[in-house]
Design an enzyme around this catalytic site. Structure first.
Site, PDB file in Angstrom:
ATOM      1  N   THR A 151     -45.854 -26.974  -8.037  1.00  0.00           N
ATOM      2  CA  THR A 151     -46.640 -27.186  -6.884  1.00  0.00           C
ATOM      3  C   THR A 151     -47.603 -28.510  -7.239  1.00  0.00           C
ATOM      4  O   THR A 151     -47.527 -28.930  -8.423  1.00  0.00           O
ATOM      5  CB  THR A 151     -47.583 -26.095  -6.805  1.00  0.00           C
ATOM      6  OG1 THR A 151     -48.202 -26.347  -5.490  1.00  0.00           O
ATOM      7  CG2 THR A 151     -48.601 -25.934  -7.923  1.00  0.00           C
TER       8      THR A 151
ATOM      9  N   GLY B 182     -55.440 -26.569  -6.234  1.00  0.00           N
ATOM     10  CA  GLY B 182     -56.086 -25.224  -6.021  1.00  0.00           C
ATOM     11  C   GLY B 182     -55.294 -24.148  -6.306  1.00  0.00           C
ATOM     12  O   GLY B 182     -55.844 -23.326  -7.160  1.00  0.00           O
ATOM     13  N   LYS B 183     -54.020 -24.262  -6.040  1.00  0.00           N
ATOM     14  CA  LYS B 183     -52.896 -23.232  -6.498  1.00  0.00           C
ATOM     15  C   LYS B 183     -52.738 -23.153  -7.771  1.00  0.00           C
ATOM     16  O   LYS B 183     -52.776 -22.191  -8.624  1.00  0.00           O
ATOM     17  CB  LYS B 183     -51.729 -23.491  -5.619  1.00  0.00           C
ATOM     18  CG  LYS B 183     -50.596 -22.277  -5.629  1.00  0.00           C
ATOM     19  CD  LYS B 183     -49.508 -22.623  -4.852  1.00  0.00           C
ATOM     20  CE  LYS B 183     -49.761 -22.547  -3.294  1.00  0.00           C
ATOM     21  NZ  LYS B 183     -48.451 -22.724  -2.651  1.00  0.00           N
TER      22      LYS B 183
ATOM     23  N   ASP C  57     -44.041 -19.274  -2.746  1.00  0.00           N
ATOM     24  CA  ASP C  57     -44.091 -19.535  -1.469  1.00  0.00           C
ATOM     25  C   ASP C  57     -44.964 -18.579  -0.667  1.00  0.00           C
ATOM     26  O   ASP C  57     -44.730 -17.406  -0.913  1.00  0.00           O
ATOM     27  CB  ASP C  57     -42.664 -19.664  -0.678  1.00  0.00           C
ATOM     28  CG  ASP C  57     -42.749 -20.436   0.632  1.00  0.00           C
ATOM     29  OD1 ASP C  57     -43.536 -21.562   0.553  1.00  0.00           O
ATOM     30  OD2 ASP C  57     -42.455 -20.166   1.662  1.00  0.00           O
TER      31      ASP C  57
ATOM     32  N   LYS D 166     -62.136 -13.557  -5.935  1.00  0.00           N
ATOM     33  CA  LYS D 166     -60.863 -13.898  -5.021  1.00  0.00           C
ATOM     34  C   LYS D 166     -59.387 -13.623  -6.004  1.00  0.00           C
ATOM     35  O   LYS D 166     -58.686 -13.276  -5.279  1.00  0.00           O
ATOM     36  CB  LYS D 166     -60.925 -15.176  -4.389  1.00  0.00           C
ATOM     37  CG  LYS D 166     -59.574 -15.629  -3.727  1.00  0.00           C
ATOM     38  CD  LYS D 166     -59.417 -16.983  -3.492  1.00  0.00           C
ATOM     39  CE  LYS D 166     -57.812 -16.990  -2.837  1.00  0.00           C
ATOM     40  NZ  LYS D 166     -57.824 -18.523  -2.671  1.00  0.00           N
TER      41      LYS D 166
ATOM     42  N   ARG E  90     -51.644 -13.771  -4.195  1.00  0.00           N
ATOM     43  CA  ARG E  90     -51.032 -14.385  -5.572  1.00  0.00           C
ATOM     44  C   ARG E  90     -51.491 -13.493  -6.660  1.00  0.00           C
ATOM     45  O   ARG E  90     -50.494 -13.279  -7.705  1.00  0.00           O
ATOM     46  CB  ARG E  90     -51.694 -15.509  -5.550  1.00  0.00           C
ATOM     47  CG  ARG E  90     -50.794 -16.511  -6.459  1.00  0.00           C
ATOM     48  CD  ARG E  90     -51.103 -18.061  -6.259  1.00  0.00           C
ATOM     49  NE  ARG E  90     -50.640 -18.523  -4.983  1.00  0.00           N
ATOM     50  CZ  ARG E  90     -51.691 -18.935  -4.054  1.00  0.00           C
ATOM     51  NH1 ARG E  90     -52.956 -19.101  -4.019  1.00  0.00           N
ATOM     52  NH2 ARG E  90     -51.024 -19.394  -2.852  1.00  0.00           N
TER      53      ARG E  90
END
Length: 202
Positions: A13, A17-18, A74, A183, A189
């Site tokens: 990625t 943030g991910k 994804d 979170k 995730r």
């Protein structure tokens, strides 16, 4: 299920943030995490119409370019009153001529909900599909999701993507209002990573 015993993993990625979410989730298992940007990798074109298909494209591209195992996800937002949209097109709704703008994407969600005439609350689901790929071609797939509802206007500055309009089931704060640790324990995730744990070999 193959056990993952390696100590280096490319997260396929460019989303900062991910990448940070995955780093927080995987570092406790002794895995050193890098992203596409660390290796100068381009963003492959996502041409599939399923989450798993697009995750495979990204994972395989990272493996081919680096020779290292890679993990790709994804993920997207499925809004029940919009027949599951934006779904696999979640990021596409944020595309502009100068990059992604998720404020525009969230405004589109709100506009289309208003045009639908369907009353609030608007149920929604965040979904995540992970593909873990090895250089020898072996792959494992893990899915996770979290149910919730949408709010408007946007609330919170701590998240990314559509987090400011999503409240997970059983909570009052949006993902963007929550501390990252909270979170990360609830997210789609994180739930996919819980399944990934089974093959981490730690």
């Amino acid at each position: 299920m193959r056990r993952f015993t390696e100590t280096y993993l490319v997260i396929a990625t460019h989303n900062a943030g991910k990448l940070e979410e995955f780093r927080a989730l995987l570092t406790p298992y002794g895995v050193t995490v890098t992203g596409n940007g660390d290796h100068g990798l381009p963003e492959p074109e996502e041409t599939e119409d399923t989450f798993v298909g697009n995750a495979r494209i990204k994972a395989r591209a990272a493996v081919a370019a680096t020779g290292l195992p890679a993990l790709a996800d994804d993920s997207g937002l499925e809004v029940h009153d919009l027949d599951g949209r934006p779904g696999v097109h979640t990021a596409d709704w944020a595309e502009t001529g100068s990059g992604r703008d998720f404020d525009i994407a969230m405004e589109r969600v709100q506009r289309e909900l208003q045009e639908s005439g369907k009353p609030a609350p608007h149920g929604a689901r965040f979904r995540c599909t992970l593909v873990l790929a090895w250089p020898d071609g072996h792959e494992e797939v893990f899915d996770g999701h979290v149910e919730g509802h949408l709010v408007w206007p946007m609330r919170g500055k701590k998240g990314h993507g559509y987090d400011p309009i999503f409240v997970p089931e059983g909570h009052e704060q949006t993902f963007a209002e929550m501390d990252p640790e909270t979170k990360n324990g609830l997210s789609h995730r994180a739930r996919a990573v819980e399944k990934l744990r089974l093959c981490l070999g730690r």
